[in-house]
Design a protein around this motif. Structure first.
Motif, mmCIF file in Angstrom:
data_model
loop_
_atom_site.group_PDB
_atom_site.id
_atom_site.type_symbol
_atom_site.label_atom_id
_atom_site.label_comp_id
_atom_site.label_asym_id
_atom_site.label_seq_id
_atom_site.Cartn_x
_atom_site.Cartn_y
_atom_site.Cartn_z
ATOM 1 N N UNK A 71 0.807 -1.214 0.000
ATOM 2 C CA UNK A 71 0.000 0.000 0.000
ATOM 3 C C UNK A 71 0.835 1.256 0.000
ATOM 4 N N UNK A 72 1.093 1.826 1.175
ATOM 5 C CA UNK A 72 1.755 3.142 1.236
ATOM 6 C C UNK A 72 3.103 3.238 0.522
ATOM 7 N N UNK A 73 3.950 2.235 0.632
ATOM 8 C CA UNK A 73 5.274 2.327 0.015
ATOM 9 C C UNK A 73 5.196 2.263 -1.512
ATOM 10 N N UNK A 74 4.589 1.234 -2.052
ATOM 11 C CA UNK A 74 4.513 1.080 -3.514
ATOM 12 C C UNK A 74 3.692 2.192 -4.158
ATOM 13 N N UNK A 75 2.697 2.696 -3.452
ATOM 14 C CA UNK A 75 1.790 3.678 -4.054
ATOM 15 C C UNK A 75 2.403 5.068 -4.209
ATOM 16 N N UNK A 76 3.590 5.263 -3.682
ATOM 17 C CA UNK A 76 4.329 6.504 -3.934
ATOM 18 C C UNK A 76 4.624 6.622 -5.436
ATOM 19 N N UNK A 77 4.768 5.490 -6.093
ATOM 20 C CA UNK A 77 5.194 5.477 -7.503
ATOM 21 C C UNK A 77 4.182 6.142 -8.413
ATOM 22 N N UNK A 78 2.939 5.657 -8.417
ATOM 23 C CA UNK A 78 1.980 6.206 -9.370
ATOM 24 C C UNK A 78 1.547 7.618 -8.991
ATOM 25 N N UNK A 79 1.504 7.928 -7.694
ATOM 26 C CA UNK A 79 1.199 9.305 -7.306
ATOM 27 C C UNK A 79 2.247 10.244 -7.886
ATOM 28 N N UNK A 80 3.495 9.811 -7.856
ATOM 29 C CA UNK A 80 4.582 10.640 -8.392
ATOM 30 C C UNK A 80 4.498 10.745 -9.911
ATOM 31 N N UNK A 81 4.287 9.624 -10.587
ATOM 32 C CA UNK A 81 4.145 9.655 -12.047
ATOM 33 C C UNK A 81 2.961 10.537 -12.448
ATOM 34 N N UNK A 82 1.799 10.274 -11.851
ATOM 35 C CA UNK A 82 0.576 10.964 -12.266
ATOM 36 C C UNK A 82 0.580 12.443 -11.967
ATOM 37 N N UNK A 83 0.879 12.805 -10.728
ATOM 38 C CA UNK A 83 0.860 14.229 -10.364
ATOM 39 C C UNK A 83 1.922 15.014 -11.124
ATOM 40 N N UNK A 84 3.079 14.398 -11.346
ATOM 41 C CA UNK A 84 4.136 15.077 -12.098
ATOM 42 C C UNK A 84 3.732 15.265 -13.552
ATOM 43 N N UNK A 85 3.068 14.272 -14.140
ATOM 44 C CA UNK A 85 2.586 14.418 -15.521
ATOM 45 C C UNK A 85 1.559 15.542 -15.620
ATOM 46 N N UNK A 86 0.672 15.637 -14.638
ATOM 47 C CA UNK A 86 -0.326 16.710 -14.645
ATOM 48 C C UNK A 86 0.336 18.078 -14.516
ATOM 49 N N UNK A 87 1.366 18.159 -13.682
ATOM 50 C CA UNK A 87 2.090 19.422 -13.525
ATOM 51 C C UNK A 87 2.881 19.765 -14.790
ATOM 52 N N UNK A 88 3.585 18.790 -15.332
ATOM 53 C CA UNK A 88 4.425 19.025 -16.514
ATOM 54 C C UNK A 88 3.608 19.451 -17.726
ATOM 55 N N UNK A 89 2.370 18.980 -17.812
ATOM 56 C CA UNK A 89 1.516 19.328 -18.955
ATOM 57 C C UNK A 89 0.596 20.508 -18.633
ATOM 58 N N UNK A 90 0.787 21.102 -17.473
ATOM 59 C CA UNK A 90 0.039 22.276 -17.017
ATOM 60 C C UNK A 90 -1.454 22.015 -16.857
ATOM 61 N N UNK A 91 -1.809 20.756 -16.601
ATOM 62 C CA UNK A 91 -3.198 20.437 -16.265
ATOM 63 C C UNK A 91 -3.484 20.935 -14.847
ATOM 64 N N UNK A 92 -2.462 20.860 -13.975
ATOM 65 C CA UNK A 92 -2.532 21.474 -12.652
ATOM 66 C C UNK A 92 -1.361 22.442 -12.532
ATOM 67 N N UNK A 93 -1.463 23.375 -11.585
ATOM 68 C CA UNK A 93 -0.337 24.281 -11.370
ATOM 69 C C UNK A 93 0.452 23.834 -10.145
ATOM 70 N N UNK A 94 1.565 24.494 -9.895
ATOM 71 C CA UNK A 94 2.477 24.083 -8.824
ATOM 72 C C UNK A 94 1.812 24.098 -7.456
ATOM 73 N N UNK A 95 0.893 25.021 -7.231
ATOM 74 C CA UNK A 95 0.226 25.100 -5.925
ATOM 75 C C UNK A 95 -0.719 23.913 -5.696
ATOM 76 N N UNK A 96 -1.136 23.232 -6.754
ATOM 77 C CA UNK A 96 -2.043 22.084 -6.639
ATOM 78 C C UNK A 96 -1.298 20.752 -6.594
ATOM 79 N N UNK A 97 0.002 20.786 -6.832
ATOM 80 C CA UNK A 97 0.768 19.547 -6.950
ATOM 81 C C UNK A 97 0.722 18.693 -5.682
ATOM 82 N N UNK A 98 1.032 19.274 -4.542
ATOM 83 C CA UNK A 98 1.114 18.501 -3.293
ATOM 84 C C UNK A 98 -0.232 17.875 -2.949
ATOM 85 N N UNK A 99 -1.302 18.627 -3.101
ATOM 86 C CA UNK A 99 -2.640 18.101 -2.790
ATOM 87 C C UNK A 99 -3.021 16.984 -3.765
ATOM 88 N N UNK A 100 -2.721 17.177 -5.040
ATOM 89 C CA UNK A 100 -3.010 16.144 -6.040
ATOM 90 C C UNK A 100 -2.190 14.899 -5.761
#
Length: 196
Positions: free
Chosen positions: A114-143
């Motif tokens: 659970x918690x350990x492995x799930x760091x992976x997709x949260x990092x991939x997904x939220x970073x992709x949303x930030x990199x493509x400007x779907x979310x902004x930097x202020x929304x990254x941590x919450x996402x």
């Protein structure tokens, strides 16, 4: 793949904007349990299921663009790597197949799958949303946090249910329907009600 996409779509009905992260994501549990029960050869199903789901989410927000496909592809790779890593960690730390009858094994499973492995997709997904400007930097941590919590809770609730339905020895896992499955289903319903 189809189970991942359909269950994921239902879970994302509770998603935070822009619709990719939710407080509970059972598909993450389906993915790791499937790879544990039937082997890593099912990883293409996780990849295709996640890709289909994320394209589905993107298409709800407008026409499919290269940005939307990039986000969907990155999230699909993240989900696949996460499921493979979760399975590998469980095999390495606990061993599989396991009956999860010893307290040490239960706690180990709860932590690494659970918690350990799930760091992976949260990092991939939220970073992709930030990199493509779907979310902004202020929304990254919450996402990121919402994505991580959703995947972790999805694994913690759904993987044991998958084991009860499909893992061997059948008699052992089926005997846990009342003691494990019923409380998990009640927790799932309660979480959905509280979230709504």
């Amino acid at each position: 793949g189809l189970a991942y996409a359909v269950v994921g779509r239902l879970a994302l009905m509770l998603a935070i904007p822009p619709g990719y992260a939710t407080a509970i994501f059972p598909s993450a549990g389906i993915a790791v349990a499937a790879l544990l029960i039937w082997g890593n050869r099912l990883w293409p199903g996780v990849l295709l299921g996640s890709l289909l789901l994320n394209i589905w989410v993107s298409s709800d927000q407008g026409p499919l663009t290269m940005v939307a496909l990039a986000v969907a592809s990155t999230a699909a790779v993240g989900a696949t790597v996460q499921a493979l890593a979760g399975g590998w960690l469980v095999r390495r730390v606990i061993g599989y197949p396991t009956s999860l009858a010893v307290e040490r094994d239960i706690i180990g499973f709860l932590l690494v799958a659970g918690p350990l492995a799930c760091v992976i997709n949260a990092s991939f997904g939220a970073t992709a949303l930030l990199a493509t400007q779907v979310i902004n930097a202020s929304e990254y941590a919450y996402t990121w946090f919402t994505w991580w919590v959703g995947d972790a809770i999805g694994v913690l609730i759904t993987a044991p249910l998958m084991f009860i339905l499909f893992a061997k020895p059948k008699a052992l896992w089926l005997s846990r329907r009342k003691s494990v499955a019923l409380p998990l289903l009640i927790m799932l319903v309660a979480e959905i009600v509280l979230f709504v």
